[in-house]
Design a protein around this motif. Structure first.
Motif, PDB file in Angstrom:
ATOM      1  N   TYR A 122     -10.372 -19.687  16.509  1.00  0.00           N
ATOM      2  CA  TYR A 122     -11.379 -20.304  17.379  1.00  0.00           C
ATOM      3  C   TYR A 122     -12.736 -20.360  16.683  1.00  0.00           C
ATOM      4  N   TYR A 123     -13.201 -19.231  16.167  1.00  0.00           N
ATOM      5  CA  TYR A 123     -14.538 -19.207  15.568  1.00  0.00           C
ATOM      6  C   TYR A 123     -14.570 -19.900  14.214  1.00  0.00           C
ATOM      7  N   TRP A 124     -13.438 -19.866  13.497  1.00  0.00           N
ATOM      8  CA  TRP A 124     -13.358 -20.644  12.263  1.00  0.00           C
ATOM      9  C   TRP A 124     -13.474 -22.130  12.572  1.00  0.00           C
ATOM     10  N   ALA A 125     -12.756 -22.604  13.577  1.00  0.00           N
ATOM     11  CA  ALA A 125     -12.787 -24.030  13.920  1.00  0.00           C
ATOM     12  C   ALA A 125     -14.180 -24.454  14.352  1.00  0.00           C
ATOM     13  N   LEU A 362     -17.381 -14.351  14.679  1.00  0.00           N
ATOM     14  CA  LEU A 362     -16.451 -14.643  13.604  1.00  0.00           C
ATOM     15  C   LEU A 362     -16.324 -13.448  12.666  1.00  0.00           C
ATOM     16  N   GLU A 363     -17.455 -12.865  12.301  1.00  0.00           N
ATOM     17  CA  GLU A 363     -17.438 -11.707  11.412  1.00  0.00           C
ATOM     18  C   GLU A 363     -16.685 -10.542  12.047  1.00  0.00           C
ATOM     19  N   GLN A 364     -16.905 -10.329  13.335  1.00  0.00           N
ATOM     20  CA  GLN A 364     -16.218  -9.240  14.032  1.00  0.00           C
ATOM     21  C   GLN A 364     -14.718  -9.511  14.119  1.00  0.00           C
ATOM     22  N   ALA A 365     -14.358 -10.767  14.382  1.00  0.00           N
ATOM     23  CA  ALA A 365     -12.936 -11.112  14.467  1.00  0.00           C
ATOM     24  C   ALA A 365     -12.242 -10.874  13.130  1.00  0.00           C
ATOM     25  N   CYS A 366     -12.898 -11.279  12.035  1.00  0.00           N
ATOM     26  CA  CYS A 366     -12.292 -11.093  10.713  1.00  0.00           C
ATOM     27  C   CYS A 366     -12.197  -9.612  10.357  1.00  0.00           C
ATOM     28  N   TYR A 367     -13.189  -8.831  10.742  1.00  0.00           N
ATOM     29  CA  TYR A 367     -13.133  -7.390  10.483  1.00  0.00           C
ATOM     30  C   TYR A 367     -11.968  -6.756  11.254  1.00  0.00           C
ATOM     31  N   LYS A 368     -11.808  -7.158  12.507  1.00  0.00           N
ATOM     32  CA  LYS A 368     -10.702  -6.615  13.311  1.00  0.00           C
ATOM     33  C   LYS A 368      -9.354  -7.014  12.733  1.00  0.00           C
ATOM     34  N   VAL A 369      -9.243  -8.256  12.255  1.00  0.00           N
ATOM     35  CA  VAL A 369      -8.003  -8.672  11.607  1.00  0.00           C
ATOM     36  C   VAL A 369      -7.727  -7.772  10.414  1.00  0.00           C
ATOM     37  N   ALA A 370      -8.758  -7.540   9.592  1.00  0.00           N
ATOM     38  CA  ALA A 370      -8.582  -6.723   8.397  1.00  0.00           C
ATOM     39  C   ALA A 370      -8.157  -5.299   8.750  1.00  0.00           C
ATOM     40  N   LYS A 371      -8.771  -4.716   9.768  1.00  0.00           N
ATOM     41  CA  LYS A 371      -8.420  -3.346  10.169  1.00  0.00           C
ATOM     42  C   LYS A 371      -6.936  -3.233  10.501  1.00  0.00           C
ATOM     43  N   HIS A 372      -6.404  -4.252  11.143  1.00  0.00           N
ATOM     44  CA  HIS A 372      -5.000  -4.213  11.546  1.00  0.00           C
ATOM     45  C   HIS A 372      -4.064  -4.728  10.449  1.00  0.00           C
ATOM     46  N   ALA A 373      -4.634  -5.422   9.441  1.00  0.00           N
ATOM     47  CA  ALA A 373      -3.802  -6.034   8.404  1.00  0.00           C
ATOM     48  C   ALA A 373      -3.655  -5.152   7.166  1.00  0.00           C
ATOM     49  N   LEU A 374      -4.681  -4.389   6.817  1.00  0.00           N
ATOM     50  CA  LEU A 374      -4.657  -3.595   5.589  1.00  0.00           C
ATOM     51  C   LEU A 374      -3.364  -2.789   5.492  1.00  0.00           C
ATOM     52  N   THR A 375      -2.678  -2.948   4.374  1.00  0.00           N
ATOM     53  CA  THR A 375      -1.359  -2.351   4.213  1.00  0.00           C
ATOM     54  C   THR A 375      -1.387  -1.347   3.065  1.00  0.00           C
ATOM     55  N   LEU A 376      -1.096  -0.104   3.377  1.00  0.00           N
ATOM     56  CA  LEU A 376      -1.060   0.960   2.376  1.00  0.00           C
ATOM     57  C   LEU A 376       0.328   0.959   1.735  1.00  0.00           C
ATOM     58  N   VAL A 377       0.390   0.495   0.495  1.00  0.00           N
ATOM     59  CA  VAL A 377       1.671   0.324  -0.189  1.00  0.00           C
ATOM     60  C   VAL A 377       2.067   1.604  -0.925  1.00  0.00           C
ATOM     61  N   ASN A 378       1.178   2.138  -1.742  1.00  0.00           N
ATOM     62  CA  ASN A 378       1.383   3.415  -2.431  1.00  0.00           C
ATOM     63  C   ASN A 378       0.299   4.390  -2.006  1.00  0.00           C
ATOM     64  N   ASN A 379       0.672   5.649  -1.849  1.00  0.00           N
ATOM     65  CA  ASN A 379      -0.323   6.684  -1.527  1.00  0.00           C
ATOM     66  C   ASN A 379       0.212   8.053  -1.944  1.00  0.00           C
ATOM     67  N   VAL A 380       0.294   8.258  -3.259  1.00  0.00           N
ATOM     68  CA  VAL A 380       0.838   9.491  -3.817  1.00  0.00           C
ATOM     69  C   VAL A 380      -0.041  10.680  -3.439  1.00  0.00           C
ATOM     70  N   ASP A 381       0.574  11.745  -2.991  1.00  0.00           N
ATOM     71  CA  ASP A 381      -0.124  12.981  -2.617  1.00  0.00           C
ATOM     72  C   ASP A 381      -1.196  12.743  -1.556  1.00  0.00           C
ATOM     73  N   ASP A 382      -0.995  11.710  -0.730  1.00  0.00           N
ATOM     74  CA  ASP A 382      -1.948  11.412   0.348  1.00  0.00           C
ATOM     75  C   ASP A 382      -3.386  11.321  -0.167  1.00  0.00           C
ATOM     76  N   MET A 383      -3.542  10.619  -1.290  1.00  0.00           N
ATOM     77  CA  MET A 383      -4.883  10.430  -1.860  1.00  0.00           C
ATOM     78  C   MET A 383      -5.828   9.798  -0.842  1.00  0.00           C
ATOM     79  N   ILE A 384      -5.302   8.814  -0.095  1.00  0.00           N
ATOM     80  CA  ILE A 384      -6.064   8.141   0.951  1.00  0.00           C
ATOM     81  C   ILE A 384      -5.686   8.770   2.290  1.00  0.00           C
ATOM     82  N   PRO A 385      -6.649   9.142   3.135  1.00  0.00           N
ATOM     83  CA  PRO A 385      -8.078   8.860   3.002  1.00  0.00           C
ATOM     84  C   PRO A 385      -8.808   9.909   2.154  1.00  0.00           C
ATOM     85  N   PHE A 386      -9.900   9.456   1.523  1.00  0.00           N
ATOM     86  CA  PHE A 386     -10.799  10.362   0.830  1.00  0.00           C
ATOM     87  C   PHE A 386     -11.737  11.005   1.862  1.00  0.00           C
TER      88      PHE A 386
END
Length: 540
Positions: A122-125, A362-386
């Motif tokens: 919506y906000y992109w359009a 728009l900025e808030q919508a994109c941030y919310k998308v990112a929060k739910h989209a970010l995918t942790l693929v590798n995380n040896v020894d639970d490095m993340i979160p710092f």
């Protein structure tokens, strides 16, 4: 007032079935004395607009409103108002720095939320209104089946159930913003790694698989009221094994059996439009004039990126019997009907910049998308979160040939600096001495990666020597405090960093994704995104 077919000449009816590229408008505006004068001489259905548009003097439009005003003036003065189309799948910033980068479709797929898909769309359009667009070419509904595809970020993923669920929300968001949509690229790309801009493409899907998967996606778009379907330059032998010139397999764009499915199986009577007919995947299959005729006879209502000769070629084809005037009338009527649906016969609004409220939304919508989209693929020894209390300095090493990505990296720098963290940005990370120093002085080392369609041209691999040097030495120091993040195609993981202790797919290089990445690795929220594509290729 909406004109009647009988009030239009044959040439005017033909012109409504053609849409020109920015380069043709630029040349025509210079010859005719302006955009309005060009469209009065060549009454095409509309125009595709982007950063490459020029005024009659050959100057670029340095602000979206200037382009919007030029196209509105042409539309107001035209006998039939213009469809104004664009892509801008990564955000209006690709054409104008005054506009914004957005979450990609792949990020929407990773987030998996209909609500977020709606609001981002919506906000992109609404930003597209700033340069006069009224009909956008999106959403892309291809399935990202080929691991090596450069186009993956434009897709929602490789799960047809997910796409079927999200596509109606995207379409509704676009419509509610006041624009028309056009789903693409029928019958569905994503099987190939090649790019039809430059290459021939084959889709080896079986009829059974297509009807079980892609068909349902297009059916959901039709039920959602889509305003158009764009055809693809790919050979689909399961539906049409025929050949074009000589022994060249026939692209779907010029295949009547494939386009007939839209009318007979999907029961869709709206606009069918070609992808740009100048692309090699189609243009190399026919002689120039035959491209127009073959695509139109196959069932497309609008030929995209035709040249000024289109009207003459098609008029001759009607008169010598190669093209049916009845079909010209049907397609012209569909174009007029779409313009009526979009309200173009009632009012052609002046272009408007997004309000401050809309920009923040728009900025808030994109941030919310990112929060739910970010995918942790590798995380040896639970490095993340710092532990944010222990992070005093972060190093960011750029790994991308993209100048656009380099310009956007300041958002990532600011995301850390806003938390009181010192940041060192390296645009070249190929020296071991630098890496050794960073391993000693920094609490986190971030390799910020980006490859995507067009960055570089062709397939999404690193080829520049400086990027290869960075790759060669990467992880040789400080691996246990290093996070690799792809803001581009997810294939960066398997191709280059499967051995990284920590790897994150972020899918977009918009400011919201960069801020969310920084917030996420510092523990502000848990990573919940699910990869919408395969993380490894299948070799048979």
């Amino acid at each position: 007032m909406k004109p009647r077919l009988e009030d239009l000449t044959l040439r005017e009816r033909i012109a409504q079935t053609g849409m020109v590229a920015p380069s043709e408008i630029t040349k025509g505006a210079a010859e005719c004395g302006g955009w309005a004068e060009y469209f009065q001489k060549y009454p095409f259905s509309g125009a595709y607009v982007n950063f490459s548009c020029r005024d009659m003097d050959g100057n670029t439009f340095d602000h979206p409103l200037k382009l919007g005003e030029a196209i509105r003036d042409a539309s107001v003065k035209a006998k039939i108002p213009l469809l104004v189309t664009c892509d801008e799948e990564f955000g209006g910033c690709d054409s104008f720095p005054q506009l914004h980068a957005i979450s990609t479709n792949l990020a929407l797929g990773a987030a998996g939320s209909e609500e977020l898909a709606y609001w981002r769309s919506y906000y992109w359009a609404k930003e597209m209104l700033s340069f006069g667009a009224n009909w956008v070419f999106g959403p892309v509904v291809d399935m990202a089946k080929n691991f090596f595809s450069a186009h993956a970020m434009r897709d929602l993923g490789n799960d047809p159930e997910l796409a079927t669920r999200l596509v109606p929300s995207i379409i509704k968001g676009i419509h509610d913003a006041g624009l028309g949509d056009c789903v693409k690229h029928y019958p569905g790309g994503g099987n190939e790694y090649r790019d039809s801009h430059y290459s021939f493409m084959t889709n080896n899907v079986s009829k059974e698989d297509w009807f079980a998967n892609e068909f349902r996606i297009y059916e959901s778009a039709v039920k959602a009221g889509t305003n158009g379907i764009m055809t693809a330059h790919e050979y689909v032998p399961a539906f049409d094994p025929s050949f074009a010139r000589g022994r060249v397999p026939r692209p779907a764009t010029a295949s009547k059996p494939i386009i007939d499915i839209i009318r007979n199986e999907l029961n869709y009577d709206g606009i069918v439009i070609t992808d740009a007919v100048s692309m090699k995947g189609l243009a190399a299959a026919f002689e120039h004039e035959d491209v127009y005729i073959e695509c139109f006879n196959a069932g497309n209502d609008i030929i995209l990126f035709c040249r000024n000769d289109y009207i003459d070629v098609m008029e001759k084809a009607v008169k010598n019997g190669r093209v049916s005037e009845e079909q010209i009338n049907r397609s012209c009527q569909r174009v007029l009907d779409l313009k009526e649906q979009l309200g173009l016969f009632d009012n052609i609004p002046a272009p408007v910049m997004p309000t401050e409220e809309d920009t923040k939304a728009l900025e808030q919508a994109c941030y919310k998308v990112a929060k739910h989209a970010l995918t942790l693929v590798n995380n040896v020894d639970d490095m993340i979160p710092f532990d944010p209390k222990k992070v005093k300095k972060v190093a960011i090493i750029k790994l991308s040939p993209s100048e656009k990505f380099e310009r956007n990296l300041h958002h990532l720098v600011e995301a850390f600096e806003s938390r009181g963290i010192e940041v060192e940005l390296l645009l070249y990370g190929g020296k071991k001495d630098d890496l050794a120093r960073l391993a000693e002085t920094c609490d986190i080392i971030v390799y910020a990666c980006y490859l995507a369609q067009g960055d570089p041209r062709g397939m999404p691999f690193y080829t520049r020597q400086e990027d290869l040097n960075t790759l060669f030495n990467s992880l040789s120091y400080g691996a246990a405090k290093t996070v690799v993040v792809s803001f581009g195609v997810p294939s960066i993981y398997y191709n280059y960093f499967e051995n990284a202790d920590a790897f994150v797919n972020a899918y977009s290089m918009d400011p919201g994704s960069m801020k969310a990445f920084a917030d996420g690795i510092l523990g502000d929220f848990e990573f919940t995104g699910k990869s919408p594509v395969a993380l490894k290729p299948e070799f048979k």
